[in-house]
Design an enzyme around this catalytic site. Structure first.
Site, mmCIF file in Angstrom:
data_model
loop_
_atom_site.group_PDB
_atom_site.id
_atom_site.type_symbol
_atom_site.label_atom_id
_atom_site.label_comp_id
_atom_site.label_asym_id
_atom_site.label_seq_id
_atom_site.Cartn_x
_atom_site.Cartn_y
_atom_site.Cartn_z
ATOM 1 N NE ARG A 121 17.290 23.451 -53.843
ATOM 2 C CZ ARG A 121 17.219 23.955 -55.068
ATOM 3 N NH1 ARG A 121 17.510 23.211 -56.106
ATOM 4 N NH2 ARG A 121 16.857 25.196 -55.254
ATOM 5 C CB THR A 125 26.315 19.413 -52.479
ATOM 6 O OG1 THR A 125 25.241 19.319 -51.524
ATOM 7 C CG2 THR A 125 27.645 19.494 -51.752
ATOM 8 C CG ASP A 217 12.189 29.532 -52.748
ATOM 9 O OD1 ASP A 217 11.203 29.068 -52.130
ATOM 10 O OD2 ASP A 217 13.355 29.193 -52.499
ATOM 11 C CG ASP A 220 11.387 32.364 -50.201
ATOM 12 O OD1 ASP A 220 11.304 32.017 -49.009
ATOM 13 O OD2 ASP A 220 12.461 32.595 -50.783
#
Ligand code: URA
Length: 226
Positions: A121, A125, A217, A220
């Site tokens: 990602r 943006t 996340d 993670d």
């Protein structure tokens, strides 16, 4: 009984009918997901639960696989028995968090093939940028199940499916642990023919593209990188 939604969940949706969103609301799935969401779940607990959940989700997403009848011999007599038809299924993992779902799914469907799509990602943006793409052969004869724990902005899923459709597979389904109305709307707008399977539809995305309340996340938490 799972809940099925056949329309776009966005308040601004037009009337396009999309493939269903299946909310896998089995108590075992919901219980394990709640344990995973807790910030106190260790890396090892998170991984174990994701593995177990992935097996349960594999069971749901493969429910409509095509069967054929073959003749077999039991120790007592001959019978017509059902077996899965066609070329081996392909699980496509969106790297890296998708790999957390693979092990559980492969333990239920050990003969499945595996493809990988590497997308990151862009921090500014939130768009998906491809850096890796490796698939088995004969994709035009295969059914694909794309896996990624989080359907958030939808950018990675859309980019992965855009790319996979160029290989003309027989079918594509998308499986995630968690999504939100924004993710569903985005994926349905880009790929209305792709059914979505999820264990939860959370409230919303935050400004950083994270799902709320979510689980943080996923990469993670699977790999212990934070
Ligand atoms: N990816 C994640 O890992 N978590 C989110 O909440 C959204 C995207």
């Amino acid at each position: 009984m799972n809940a099925h939604f056949t329309t776009d969940l966005s308040p601004t949706s037009n009337s396009t009918i999309s493939a269903p969103v299946t909310l896998i609301d089995h108590p075992l799935v919901q219980h394990k997901l709640s344990l995973m969401r807790s910030k106190d779940a260790s890396t090892s607990t998170f991984r174990t639960l994701l593995n177990e959940l992935s097996m349960l989700m594999a069971y749901e997403v493969t429910r409509d696989m095509t069967m054929q009848t073959v003749e077999i011999e039991t120790p007592l007599e001959t019978m017509q028995a059902k077996v899965i038809d066609g070329k081996k299924l392909v699980f496509v993992s969106i790297l890296r968090a998708g790999n957390g779902i693979l092990e559980g799914m492969l333990s239920v469907v050990p003969s499945a093939r595996v493809g990988h799509v590497g997308l990151y990602r862009d921090a500014a943006t939130l768009e998906a940028v491809e850096y890796y793409f490796k698939m088995p052969q004969d994709m035009q004869e295969r059914d694909i199940i794309v896996v990624d724990p989080m359907l958030a902005t939808g950018n990675s899923a859309i980019a992965a499916i855009d790319r996979l459709k160029k290989l003309n597979p027989k079918s594509i389904k998308f499986v995630c642990l968690l999504t939100c109305p924004e993710g569903i709307s985005a994926l349905q707008a880009a790929h209305p023919d792709v059914p979505i399977f999820t264990a939860a539809i959370d409230r919303q995305l935050n400004d950083h593209g994270y799902i709320l309340p979510g689980l943080g996340d996923a990469g993670d938490r699977i790999f212990g990188t934070r």
